[in-house]
Design an enzyme around this catalytic site. Structure first.
Site, PDB file in Angstrom:
ATOM      1  CD1 TRP A 321      -3.011   1.398   0.912  1.00 18.04           C
ATOM      2  CD2 TRP A 321      -1.401   2.444   2.056  1.00 18.04           C
ATOM      3  NE1 TRP A 321      -3.478   2.648   1.229  1.00 18.04           N
ATOM      4  CE2 TRP A 321      -2.499   3.317   1.923  1.00 18.04           C
ATOM      5  CE3 TRP A 321      -0.277   2.884   2.743  1.00 18.04           C
ATOM      6  CZ2 TRP A 321      -2.507   4.596   2.461  1.00 18.04           C
ATOM      7  CZ3 TRP A 321      -0.273   4.170   3.269  1.00 18.04           C
ATOM      8  CH2 TRP A 321      -1.381   5.005   3.128  1.00 18.04           C
ATOM      9  CG  HIS A 322       3.420   2.281   3.263  1.00 14.73           C
ATOM     10  ND1 HIS A 322       2.800   1.248   3.920  1.00 14.73           N
ATOM     11  CD2 HIS A 322       3.365   3.349   4.098  1.00 14.73           C
ATOM     12  CE1 HIS A 322       2.403   1.681   5.106  1.00 14.73           C
ATOM     13  NE2 HIS A 322       2.734   2.935   5.240  1.00 14.73           N
ATOM     14  N   GLY A 323       3.755   1.800  -1.362  1.00 15.18           N
ATOM     15  CA  GLY A 323       4.381   2.193  -2.613  1.00 15.18           C
ATOM     16  C   GLY A 323       4.691   1.003  -3.491  1.00 15.18           C
TER      17      GLY A 323
END
Lengths: 478, 311
Positions: A321-323
């Site tokens: 989700w973060h990247g």
């Protein structure tokens, strides 16, 4: 428009005054907030407003459809909305990453013609998750579907939390847009106080640490292991100051509009183990994955090995989700590994209270536990900060190579960081004293003039030491 | 709500006073990151500003960035019977030029203002120069207005510290700077002569000029101010090396913008050689200055003064 910009300093008072002039007509307030939020977002790139409008419209319509259909058909509508929203997120955020990874594995890295090179819309992961939670909650009947489109669109795009959270739930935020709001003096003052603390964390702690961290991570070979370790520690403080500072500003700003948002950080570096850390770090995302992924997978009411699997799944998803980079996936896996012994020993809920509750200071054991947790989190942040997995492992390995205190090949201006000698002790002391409270600056002297002098001193520290170039928030890229 | 707004305003007033007081008390010796105070950093502004305060009624006032104070030599104009003063300073942008004109125009009372404009300078934020001038000037409304107009914390805080320091200490009034170093000599009248120096130019990567809207507004304000005062204003662009000029992708936009502002003359002199007549990309050496001055006086200044009936 950044919170720490002159543009926002003009925007906020105007929106605040007009909003409260409309206090007798809450629907007009909602319409105004929606327009202000879209303007706020359009300052980055007006093209991506279409995406927010589409995401909002799809979730709004799916809520009504689910309510009308109920049962099996409603389930299909809910899933259709999930698939559509995640597809948009997938195309903009992950398409190039997966295609490139596939090409690296099977095509010798040649993916030129297949890549889209799309710009990542700011905050897409945040508002997509917020919109998704609504249709899932409507399907689960934990939220009533709304027919008030303006209120719903304002819920998805409310400007203080639009680009970096907290990720709100319809059950708590939507009803606030569906009733009239009354100006609450204490809430507004508390909001300003929280914003001030947030600005301090962002503009002094995070931005000052960033100068040092960027320099060392940009050329680790030029520095001794001790400097590299210090840079890793400072990155832990940078990312905390940056993201929790943003959250404080967002939550405080919402209070000015009579709207309360959920807490996103609860002093994570005072955690005694990694499970407690995750109950205190980015709470709105962690609880989102818990409620919409972990529990539907069976949560902790399944066999122990299934719990382990579920834990890995949510940490890997949380990392992704973060990247779109393997470093985030490895970072998620690293935390899952740290979680593993706690689950196997049944100790993942050992520390659900506040550390040293009812005492001024922690005992030796608690200090040791907090330091160890901080150290483990810091190793994770090295992976998170790195551009590639190779870089991350080299960096971690380099902490143990060479003379620990060898003089550095690169010189830097230590005066740039001198404010940290005041700011870091102030941060730790204030946050420690704020345990059990909503935010820093929640406990202050009774005399107003003394309080005001203290706020003025913090403002002085901020303006005297802030970076004068533009310093975006780290989490905007997610 | 009213109580909230009232308290916010009251607090803002208190906070402003506290910030100003602490800046004034603690700003020295580089203790605060965003306060800069240093006298005499190479462009001889301490000399120039002191002289400007004592000079009256000049024929021509030259003003602008380092291109101005390194190009227009008062000795040359004195031979032509003109009294001139050069009020240029390093990285001076229109925001600072406006402040300097508002401060010194009455005193210098020029019959003509020649303002040097440069494409690079029109893209600057003006922070560096505003700090530098605030350091070298006493407290004044105009300096404060300039610092706020620049819109940067550094320029405002440095102005606050400079104003308080220069009011209560004699450091600025007693500051003595040498009038020469190994490469530069300060010439009375504001000019700085470069001793020797040639240049080996190398190609620059192409760049797009991104003009600052704030600087453009300020330049318009300068032209209006001088028009109101009945002082003709000639905008000139001093030559820099051909390799630098060729690196600007949108140089034509600069010319168009300046022509809209008023009487604009880009000084072009084919005889200038990048190696022989410059000591860096931006500045002429004395040989280059000597060549340009003749061309400028004969082809631009004298005809312009006749046109405006100044002589």
């Amino acid at each position: 428009m950044l919170f720490n910009s002159l543009q926002f300093a003009v925007f906020l008072p105007i929106v605040f005054v007009v909003y409260w002039l409309l206090r007798r007509w809450y629907r007009w307030q909602n319409l105004f907030v929606l327009a202000a939020s879209y303007y706020f977002y359009a300052c980055w790139d007006p093209r991506f407003l279409l995406l927010i409008v589409f995401t909002s419209a799809a979730s709004y319509a799916s809520g009504l459809a689910i309510d009308r259909m109920r049962g099996g058909a409603g389930r299909w509508v809910m899933w259709a909305n999930v698939v559509v929203n995640l597809s948009i997120l997938g195309v903009f955020k992950y398409y190039d990453f997966f295609v490139q990874s596939f090409a690296d594995l099977f095509l010798g890295g040649r993916a030129d013609g297949l890549l889209l090179h799309l710009i990542l819309p700011v905050g897409i992961s945040f508002y997509t998750f917020q919109a998704l939670s609504y249709s899932i909650d409507v399907y689960r009947r934990t939220v009533e579907p709304t027919r008030d489109a303006v209120a719903f669109f304002a819920y998805v795009s409310f400007f203080p939390q639009l680009v970096a959270g907290p990720i709100e739930r319809a059950s708590s935020l939507l009803p606030q847009f569906q009733r009239s709001r009354h100006f609450d003096y204490s809430l507004a003052v508390d909001g300003l106080r929280q914003m001030l603390w947030g600005f301090f964390k962002k503009m002094i702690i995070a931005d000052t640490c960033a100068v040092y961290v960027d320099m060392v991570f940009g050329n680790p070979e030029g520095f001794s292991p001790s400097v590299r370790l210090l840079a890793a520690v400072l990155f832990s403080l940078q990312i905390y100051g940056d993201f929790s500072g943003y959250s404080d500003i967002a939550i405080g700003c919402s209070k000015l509009f009579g709207i309360t948002l959920r807490r996103n950080f609860n002093l994570p570096y005072f955690s005694r183990d990694i499970a407690e850390f995750w109950r205190r770090w980015h709470i709105s995302l962690t609880s989102w994955f818990r409620d919409y992924v972990y529990i539907p997978l069976g949560g902790s009411r399944v066999s122990r090995w299934r719990v382990v699997l579920n834990t890995f799944i949510i940490f890997l998803l949380s990392g992704l989700w973060h990247g779109a980079n393997w470093t985030f996936v490895v970072w998620g896996a690293y935390h899952a590994l740290l979680f593993l012994p706690l689950i196997l020993l049944g100790k993942n809920r050992s520390h659900i209270d506040t550390v040293a509750a009812g005492r001024r200071l922690p005992n030796i054991k608690e200090v040791g536990q907090m330091l160890l947790t901080f150290l483990l989190a810091t190793v994770g942040w090295i992976i998170f900060r790195s551009e590639s997995i190779d870089f991350a492992f080299n960096y971690i390995g380099s902490l143990f190579r060479g003379r620990f205190f060898a003089p550095s090949a690169v010189n830097f201006d230590t005066a740039e960081f001198s404010v940290l000698w005041i700011a870091l002790p102030l941060l730790v002391a204030e946050e420690w004293m704020s345990r059990g409270r909503d935010h820093g600056f929640a406990r202050l002297p009774r005399w107003r003039w003394l309080r005001w002098l203290l706020y003025s001193f913090i403002i002085f520290i901020i303006v005297a030491f802030m970076q004068t170039n533009e310093t975006p928030f780290i989490y905007f890229q997610f | 709500m009213k109580r909230f707004v009232y308290n916010v305003l009251l607090f803002s007033l208190l906070a402003t006073c506290v910030v100003a007081l602490l800046t004034a008390l603690l700003g020295g010796n580089g203790r605060l990151r965003n306060v800069k105070y240093h006298l005499g950093v190479g462009d001889y502004s301490a000399w120039r500003l002191r002289e400007a305060g004592k000079t009256h009624d000049v024929d021509v006032l030259f003003i602008g960035s380092s291109h101005a104070y390194r190009t227009f030599d008062p000795r040359f104009y004195a031979e032509k019977g003109l009294s001139v003063f050069n009020l240029g300073s390093s990285n001076q942008t229109p925001l600072q030029t406006e402040m300097l004109l508002r401060t010194y125009l009455d005193n210098l009372n020029p019959r003509l203002v020649v303002m040097e404009v440069h494409p690079d300078v029109m893209c600057l934020d003006g922070v560096e120069s505003s700090i530098f001038l605030a350091n070298h000037m006493g407290p004044s409304f105009e300096v404060a207005r300039m610092a706020f107009a620049v819109g940067n914390v550094k320029s405002v805080l440095s102005m606050v510290y400079s104003a308080s320091h220069n009011s209560f200490s004699s450091e600025l009034s007693h500051f003595e700077e040498s009038t020469a170093d190994t490469a530069n000599i300060y010439i009375s009248g504001g000019y700085v002569e470069r001793v020797g120096g040639t240049y080996s130019p190398c190609p620059h990567p192409t760049s797009t000029l991104d003009f600052s809207a704030r600087q453009m507004r300020s330049l318009r304000a300068i032209v209006r101010l001088l028009k109101r005062r009945g002082v003709p204003c000639l905008l000139v662009e001093v030559p820099d090396t051909k390799v630098l000029r060729e690196s600007y992708e949108n140089y034509d936009q600069f010319v168009t913008q300046m022509e809209k502002m008023g009487d604009f003359r880009p000084l072009r002199l084919d005889a200038l050689d990048d190696s022989l007549h410059f000591y860096n990309d931006n500045h002429l050496n004395q040989a280059g200055v000597d060549l340009l001055e003749v061309y400028f006086y004969d082809s631009v200044l004298y005809p312009y003064m006749q046109e405006k009936q100044i002589r």
